[in-house]
Design an enzyme around this catalytic site. Structure first.
Site, mmCIF file in Angstrom:
data_model
loop_
_atom_site.group_PDB
_atom_site.id
_atom_site.type_symbol
_atom_site.label_atom_id
_atom_site.label_comp_id
_atom_site.label_asym_id
_atom_site.label_seq_id
_atom_site.Cartn_x
_atom_site.Cartn_y
_atom_site.Cartn_z
ATOM 1 N N ARG A 1 10.078 -2.907 5.706
ATOM 2 C CA ARG A 1 11.197 -3.785 5.309
ATOM 3 C C ARG A 1 11.199 -4.950 6.290
ATOM 4 O O ARG A 1 11.345 -4.739 7.498
ATOM 5 C CB ARG A 1 12.518 -3.023 5.355
ATOM 6 C CG ARG A 1 13.728 -3.929 5.240
ATOM 7 C CD ARG A 1 15.006 -3.194 4.959
ATOM 8 N NE ARG A 1 15.040 -2.733 3.577
ATOM 9 C CZ ARG A 1 16.133 -2.275 2.969
ATOM 10 N NH1 ARG A 1 17.276 -2.217 3.625
ATOM 11 N NH2 ARG A 1 16.073 -1.886 1.716
ATOM 12 N N HIS B 1 12.232 -6.958 -3.898
ATOM 13 C CA HIS B 1 12.635 -5.573 -3.628
ATOM 14 C C HIS B 1 12.125 -4.698 -4.785
ATOM 15 O O HIS B 1 12.896 -4.170 -5.578
ATOM 16 C CB HIS B 1 14.163 -5.505 -3.499
ATOM 17 C CG HIS B 1 14.680 -4.272 -2.832
ATOM 18 N ND1 HIS B 1 13.861 -3.301 -2.280
ATOM 19 C CD2 HIS B 1 15.952 -3.837 -2.622
ATOM 20 C CE1 HIS B 1 14.618 -2.340 -1.760
ATOM 21 N NE2 HIS B 1 15.884 -2.638 -1.965
ATOM 22 N N GLN C 1 13.354 -1.034 -5.530
ATOM 23 C CA GLN C 1 14.682 -1.025 -6.145
ATOM 24 C C GLN C 1 14.579 -1.270 -7.648
ATOM 25 O O GLN C 1 15.144 -0.529 -8.459
ATOM 26 C CB GLN C 1 15.548 -2.122 -5.500
ATOM 27 C CG GLN C 1 16.940 -2.224 -6.086
ATOM 28 C CD GLN C 1 17.791 -1.028 -5.727
ATOM 29 O OE1 GLN C 1 17.924 -0.678 -4.562
ATOM 30 N NE2 GLN C 1 18.371 -0.372 -6.719
ATOM 31 N N ASP D 1 24.752 -7.990 -7.090
ATOM 32 C CA ASP D 1 24.343 -7.663 -5.719
ATOM 33 C C ASP D 1 25.204 -8.505 -4.775
ATOM 34 O O ASP D 1 25.913 -9.424 -5.214
ATOM 35 C CB ASP D 1 22.835 -7.956 -5.543
ATOM 36 C CG ASP D 1 22.298 -7.568 -4.165
ATOM 37 O OD1 ASP D 1 22.947 -6.765 -3.467
ATOM 38 O OD2 ASP D 1 21.223 -8.080 -3.789
ATOM 39 N N CYS E 1 22.584 -2.587 -6.640
ATOM 40 C CA CYS E 1 21.592 -1.888 -5.810
ATOM 41 C C CYS E 1 22.224 -1.219 -4.597
ATOM 42 O O CYS E 1 21.629 -0.321 -4.021
ATOM 43 C CB CYS E 1 20.511 -2.871 -5.373
ATOM 44 S SG CYS E 1 21.153 -4.250 -4.413
ATOM 45 N N ARG F 1 16.505 6.286 -6.559
ATOM 46 C CA ARG F 1 15.546 5.727 -5.595
ATOM 47 C C ARG F 1 14.595 6.829 -5.133
ATOM 48 O O ARG F 1 13.398 6.605 -4.936
ATOM 49 C CB ARG F 1 16.275 5.121 -4.379
ATOM 50 C CG ARG F 1 17.112 3.892 -4.667
ATOM 51 C CD ARG F 1 16.290 2.679 -5.072
ATOM 52 N NE ARG F 1 15.286 2.310 -4.091
ATOM 53 C CZ ARG F 1 15.516 1.596 -2.986
ATOM 54 N NH1 ARG F 1 16.718 1.143 -2.727
ATOM 55 N NH2 ARG F 1 14.542 1.307 -2.138
HETATM 56 N N1 CP Z 1 19.498 -0.734 -2.117
HETATM 57 C C1 CP Z 1 18.890 -0.610 -0.943
HETATM 58 O O1 CP Z 1 17.722 -0.967 -0.739
HETATM 59 O O2 CP Z 1 19.677 -0.029 0.013
HETATM 60 P P1 CP Z 1 19.368 0.021 1.576
HETATM 61 O O3 CP Z 1 19.412 -1.382 2.085
HETATM 62 O O4 CP Z 1 20.453 0.882 2.158
HETATM 63 O O5 CP Z 1 18.003 0.626 1.763
HETATM 64 N N1 NVA Z 2 19.954 -8.626 -1.485
HETATM 65 C C1 NVA Z 2 20.280 -7.597 -0.519
HETATM 66 C C2 NVA Z 2 19.768 -6.277 -0.982
HETATM 67 C C3 NVA Z 2 20.069 -5.109 -0.091
HETATM 68 C C4 NVA Z 2 19.474 -3.837 -0.565
HETATM 69 C C5 NVA Z 2 19.699 -7.972 0.831
HETATM 70 O O1 NVA Z 2 18.558 -8.443 0.885
HETATM 71 O O2 NVA Z 2 20.397 -7.809 1.833
#
Ligand code: CP
Ligand code: NVA
Length: 302
Positions: free
Chosen positions: A102, A129, A132, A220, A260, A288
């Site tokens: 990430r 993502h 997701q 989101d 999400c 997930r």
């Molecule tokens: N939706 C999602 O990716 O959640 P986290 O940021 O908690 O991993």
């Molecule tokens: N768009 C959000 C998604 C989190 C899972 C972010 O990038 O913070």
């Protein structure tokens, strides 16, 4: 070497097979447990940003499939600071059979993939993502029994989540409407890319028009990780894009609401909707795990 950096890298038949695999692995788990197809395999998990769902679901998925996972905070390994990104990829490739990362810059994933001799999985970047979006398609498939012909209205910030949702929708024959305020819409390049994948994509700044007759409303956060300095400005711009009961009423009666997570209740979604009869958000979060298993089995399995 296959990686899972973006859904566009995977063909429609491959995504179809992955969906079937996720359905199968979920059923297998519910019927007493998964076969240990990843026995002896290890996944490294590099996180430059916080996570609940992604981190835990990958770790649990590895355990359920007979393998294990190691969490590495970016401070510990100093990705690109203490050590170059290609060197981190080369070193980890000697210890583990896969890496989920990430990151802020998507380029960090590309650099990892270029140097690693094990699969790299995108656990979220500033631009996409895919894990997701794949889990979201699993959730819609379970709910509606089919994906082809569905329409999703995404209401809010045109961020990493909607970009991958668009790629996934293209692969599964789902149409997408995106309602974002001016200045927070998909880039011209993203629009061209998604339409180039065959996505039936329409764009508006009117959330009420976007949700008319749709099967799913998706939203989101208004401020993604890394954009915290803009939070105050965004809080002033986005309130007309809140997914609340009034907006949900304008969609089809059978509409489902997705997010999400993490949710900022009272901002992009109200408690009433998040906890209401149309909401799939916790089934979506639970999926997930099953989606991740399919990706891991496909990439790390023999
Ligand atoms: N939706 C999602 O990716 O959640 P986290 O940021 O908690 O991993
Ligand atoms: N768009 C959000 C998604 C989190 C899972 C972010 O990038 O913070």
């Amino acid at each position: 070497m296959r990686h899972f950096l973006n859904i566009a890298d995977w063909s429609a038949p491959e995504m179809e097979a992955l969906l079937k695999q996720a359905v199968y692995l979920k059923l297998e788990w519910q019927n007493g447990g998964n076969r240990p197809v990843l026995s002896g395999k290890l996944l490294a998990m590099i996180f430059q940003k916080p996570s609940l769902r992604t981190r835990v679901s990958f770790q649990v998925a590895m355990k359920h499939l007979g393998g294990d996972a190691i969490y590495l905070s970016s401070d510990e390994i100093g990705l690109g600071k203490r050590e170059s990104i290609p060197d981190v990829a080369r070193v980890l490739s000697g210890y583990v059979q896969g890496i989920v990362a990430r990151v802020f810059s998507h380029d960090h994933l590309t650099q990892l993939a270029a140097a690693a001799s094990v699969p790299i999985i995108n656990g979220l970047s500033d631009s996409s993502h895919p894990c997701q979006a794949f889990a979201d398609m699993l959730t819609l498939y379970e709910h509606f029994g089919t994906l082809r012909g569905l329409t999703i209205a995404y209401v809010g910030d045109s961020n990493n989540v909607v970009f991958s949702l668009g790629e996934a929708a293209a692969r599964y024959g789902v149409a997408l409407r995106v309602a974002s305020p001016r200045g927070y819409q998909l880039s011209e390049a993203a629009i061209a890319h998604l339409r180039g994948m065959g996505l039936a994509l329409s764009l508006t700044d009117d959330p009420r028009a976007a949700v008319e007759g749709v099967d799913c409303i998706y939203t989101d956060t208004w401020t993604s990780m890394g954009q915290e300095a803009e939070a105050e400005v965004r809080r002033r711009v986005f309130p007309p894009y809140q997914v609340n009961a009034d907006l949900v009423r304008l969609a089809a009666k059978h509409v489902v609401v997705m997010h999400c997570l993490p949710a900022h209740r009272g901002e992009e979604i109200t408690d009433e909707v998040a906890d209401g009869a149309h909401s799939l958000i916790f089934q979506q979060a639970a999926n997930r795990l099953h989606a991740q298993k399919a990706i891991l089995a496909r990439l790390l399995g023999s």
